[in-house]
Motif scaffolding. Structure first.
Motif, PDB file in Angstrom:
ATOM      1  N   ASP A   8       0.848  -1.195   0.000  1.00 27.71           N
ATOM      2  CA  ASP A   8       0.000   0.000   0.000  1.00 27.71           C
ATOM      3  C   ASP A   8       0.885   1.247   0.000  1.00 27.71           C
ATOM      4  N   GLN A  30      -2.210  -0.362   6.767  1.00 27.82           N
ATOM      5  CA  GLN A  30      -1.603  -0.272   5.446  1.00 27.82           C
ATOM      6  C   GLN A  30      -0.431  -1.249   5.353  1.00 27.82           C
ATOM      7  N   LEU A 345      -2.234   8.973   2.694  1.00 27.44           N
ATOM      8  CA  LEU A 345      -3.561   8.365   2.549  1.00 27.44           C
ATOM      9  C   LEU A 345      -4.556   9.316   1.880  1.00 27.44           C
TER      10      LEU A 345
END
Length: 369
Positions: A8, A30, A345
């Motif tokens: 991620d 993540q 994010l």
């Protein structure tokens, strides 16, 4: 293209800022890779050494506000890991334009001892961070959360795109987002993305001075940390910590250094800062031998205004960077990790990042912003 793994997020640089960023990402579930070019632990960058000063008192309100939560995050990490990471000790601050959220008249003896004279403030919440221990602890917590650390892997290329491809000396990785926290090597990595920032790398001589009478300036005697400014710009030039990490040796350093190449750091042999410190110690610390007993090396990555850079890439929003911590960023590690995690994010950051955005360098960067 075959890859060694898909993540991620990939964080490049396992100093204090990168390690806390990776830790925060892992806490947010993540799948995160933390890359480091050297074998861990190492002393080649800016996050090594046993101690750093931690304080809330700053001239700028935005730092004071960030440090309030930062103390909470340091304490949270201590509880999670069961490890002591800092020690409170009042810190004398001689800063003309300080944001004095706390003042105390009880510093008289200390002020005489460290020759700061009038206009000194004391931060009763300040103290010493155990830096090496903190770095090891946050990396350990990151791994407990399922994070992956790969050291001795130098990044050789970064290819932007909806999925970012990161090539290293040992493999190729892909991720939805990348965070660059590479300290003195930040611009070398950003060059792969077409961006350069006005960063200057300097070598700092970290000096330890021998007590003539052992214990005179010892942490157990509650001798304080101190910060001393020498000009009207209120920039710290001399700082000190009591004898602690090396028994019988007090850490007193000059907050200024000479420009260097991070890969040729030890070729920089300027000792003009040590000469300044010798005169200062001879005048203000009669209980110390005015010749350094130990000299270690550190590097600062400076921005023109000495404020941090925390931002997304202007052309690739899934590439985030933290840089230019200018010799005062270690204490902010937990909150910077949280902020860089939020940027990675795609979230609205917890604090106003306008003092840290790269647009303030718009006329000075080599890239169209």
């Amino acid at each position: 293209m075959s890859t060694n793994g898909e993540f991620d997020c990939i964080v490049i640089g396992a100093g204090v800022q990168g390690s806390f960023t990776a830790y925060q990402l892992a806490k947010r579930n993540q799948k995160t890779l933390l890359l480091e070019q050297f074998v861990l632990p190492h002393s080649r960058g800016s996050s090594h050494g046993q101690t750093r000063i931690i304080r809330k008192a700053y001239e700028q309100d935005f730092y004071t506000h960030m440090m309030k939560e930062c103390y909470e995050l340091w304490a949270q990490l201590e509880r999670e890991a069961g490890v002591k990471l800092y020690r409170y000790m009042a810190t004398c601050l001689h800063i003309e334009k300080l944001n004095p959220y706390h003042q105390s008249p009880s510093l008289t003896g200390w002020m005489e001892e460290i020759s700061v004279g009038d206009g000194a403030f004391v931060d009763i919440t300040a103290g010493v961070l155990y830096a090496d221990r903190a770095l090891k602890t946050v990396q350990g917590q990151f791994e407990k959360l399922g994070g992956v650390i790969r050291d001795q892997e130098k990044v050789t290329d970064i290819k932007p795109g909806p999925v970012v491809t990161v090539s290293t000396s040992a493999g190729v990785y892909q991720a939805k987002s990348v965070v660059i926290t590479a300290g003195p090597w930040a611009n070398r990595l950003l060059a792969h993305t077409g961006l350069q920032l006005p960063l200057k790398v300097v070598k700092i001589n970290v000096c330890y001075w021998k007590e003539k009478v052992p214990g005179s300036y010892d942490v157990k005697q509650r001798f304080p940390c101190f910060l001393r400014t020498e000009n009207e710009e209120s920039k710290v030039h001399i700082y000190g910590l009591p004898s602690n990490e090396y028994p019988g040796l007090m850490k007193i350093c000059y907050h200024v250094g000479s420009e260097t190449d991070p890969d040729q750091r030890d070729k920089q042999t300027d000792r003009s800062d040590i000469s300044i410190l010798q005169r200062y110690i001879a005048r203000g610390f009669p209980g110390l031998v005015p010749e350094p007993a130990v000299v270690e090396s550190c590097m600062y990555t400076l921005t023109p205004d000495e404020h941090f850079v925390l931002d997304r890439h202007p052309s690739h929003s899934n590439i985030v960077f933290g840089a230019g911590f200018s010799g005062h960023g270690f204490k902010f590690g937990p909150i910077i990790g949280k902020l860089l995690c939020e940027l990675a994010l795609g979230e609205v950051p917890s604090y106003d990042l306008s003092p840290f955005r790269i647009r303030r360098f718009q006329d000075k960067t080599n890239s169209a912003l």
